[in-house]
Design a protein around this motif. Structure first.
Motif, short mmCIF file in Angstrom:
data_model
loop_
_atom_site.label_atom_id
_atom_site.label_comp_id
_atom_site.label_asym_id
_atom_site.label_seq_id
_atom_site.Cartn_x
_atom_site.Cartn_y
_atom_site.Cartn_z
N ALA A 207 0.84 -1.20 0.00
CA ALA A 207 0.00 0.00 0.00
C ALA A 207 0.87 1.26 0.00
O ALA A 207 0.61 2.21 -0.75
CB ALA A 207 -0.93 -0.01 1.21
N ASN B 221 -0.59 -1.55 -6.86
CA ASN B 221 -1.98 -1.98 -6.96
C ASN B 221 -2.16 -3.35 -7.61
O ASN B 221 -3.25 -3.90 -7.60
CB ASN B 221 -2.79 -0.94 -7.75
N ASN B 222 -1.09 -3.88 -8.19
CA ASN B 222 -1.17 -5.17 -8.86
C ASN B 222 -0.60 -6.31 -8.01
O ASN B 222 -0.23 -7.35 -8.52
CB ASN B 222 -0.47 -5.14 -10.22
N ARG C 228 -1.19 -8.63 -4.31
CA ARG C 228 -1.98 -8.94 -3.12
C ARG C 228 -1.30 -10.08 -2.37
O ARG C 228 -0.47 -10.80 -2.92
CB ARG C 228 -3.42 -9.31 -3.47
#
Length: 204
Positions: free
Chosen positions: A124, A129-130, A132
């Protein structure tokens, strides 16, 4: 010639010991551990680009405890779907995310809650954003068959008492033509049954 040896110790206890050790690494990366950690080690001993590491959050690079550099095995294709087995603090995942680009995806699997929190917060902070992070045992990956282009791992497969299952899972999730890029520890001498069943030696 190697001989198979039945593992007689409590494998769940081993996994808990590993979680406990690496939770400490996540929370106290400068603590007293027998293995190397941090960005200076990664750059000077493993060939990572120190300038690139300096652009990542310190919270991600300080707990890094890999044993090699999986990126030396080959370039990650743009737009690829990449998984990291035993992602730890997420350093390799953030580097992979840059290489696959915004159309790619990186999923880091780890079984230690403190590492998963550190990795997610680091992603974060880095605006990745790609990427997880999911909680999982690397011998039982929560991902569909034939959906991964590249699997990476760094100093983690050696910790699993279920290595045959780990490689079976890799075979299952990789797409045709997919590949594995991992760095790990290899022991070149045959260990005694007592050594193979000593949890303290597994954890390190």
């Amino acid at each position: 010639m190697t001989n198979d040896c039945e593992l007689t110790f409590d494998q769940q206890r081993l996994k808990q010991e590993i979680r406990t050790t690496y939770a400490r690494v996540a929370e106290e990366p400068d603590g007293d551990f027998h293995f190397h950690r941090g960005p200076e080690y990664a750059a000077s001993r493993l060939g990572y680009d120190r300038a690139e590491l300096d652009t990542l959050p310190d919270s991600v690079t300080a707990p890094f405890a890999g044993v090699g550099n999986p990126f030396h095995a080959g370039e990650l294709p743009r737009g690829a779907r990449v998984i990291d087995l035993g992602a730890g603090s997420g350093m390799d995942c953030l580097l992979a995310a840059r290489r696959v680009g915004p159309q790619g995806e990186v999923i880091g699997f780890d079984m230690t809650d403190a590492m998963l929190r550190t990795a997610a917060e680091g992603a974060a902070a880095a605006g990745a954003n790609n990427v997880r992070f999911d909680k999982a045992d690397i011998a039982d990956l929560p991902i569909a068959d034939a959906t991964v282009d590249v699997a990476i791992s760094n100093g983690v497969i050696n910790l699993s008492p279920e290595k045959a299952r780990v490689f079976s899972e890799l075979y299952r999730v990789l797409r045709p033509g997919g590949r594995v890029q991992f760095a790990d520890i290899v022991i070149q001498t045959e260990l005694s049954a007592a050594a193979k069943n000593d949890i303290e030696l597994w954890v390190g």
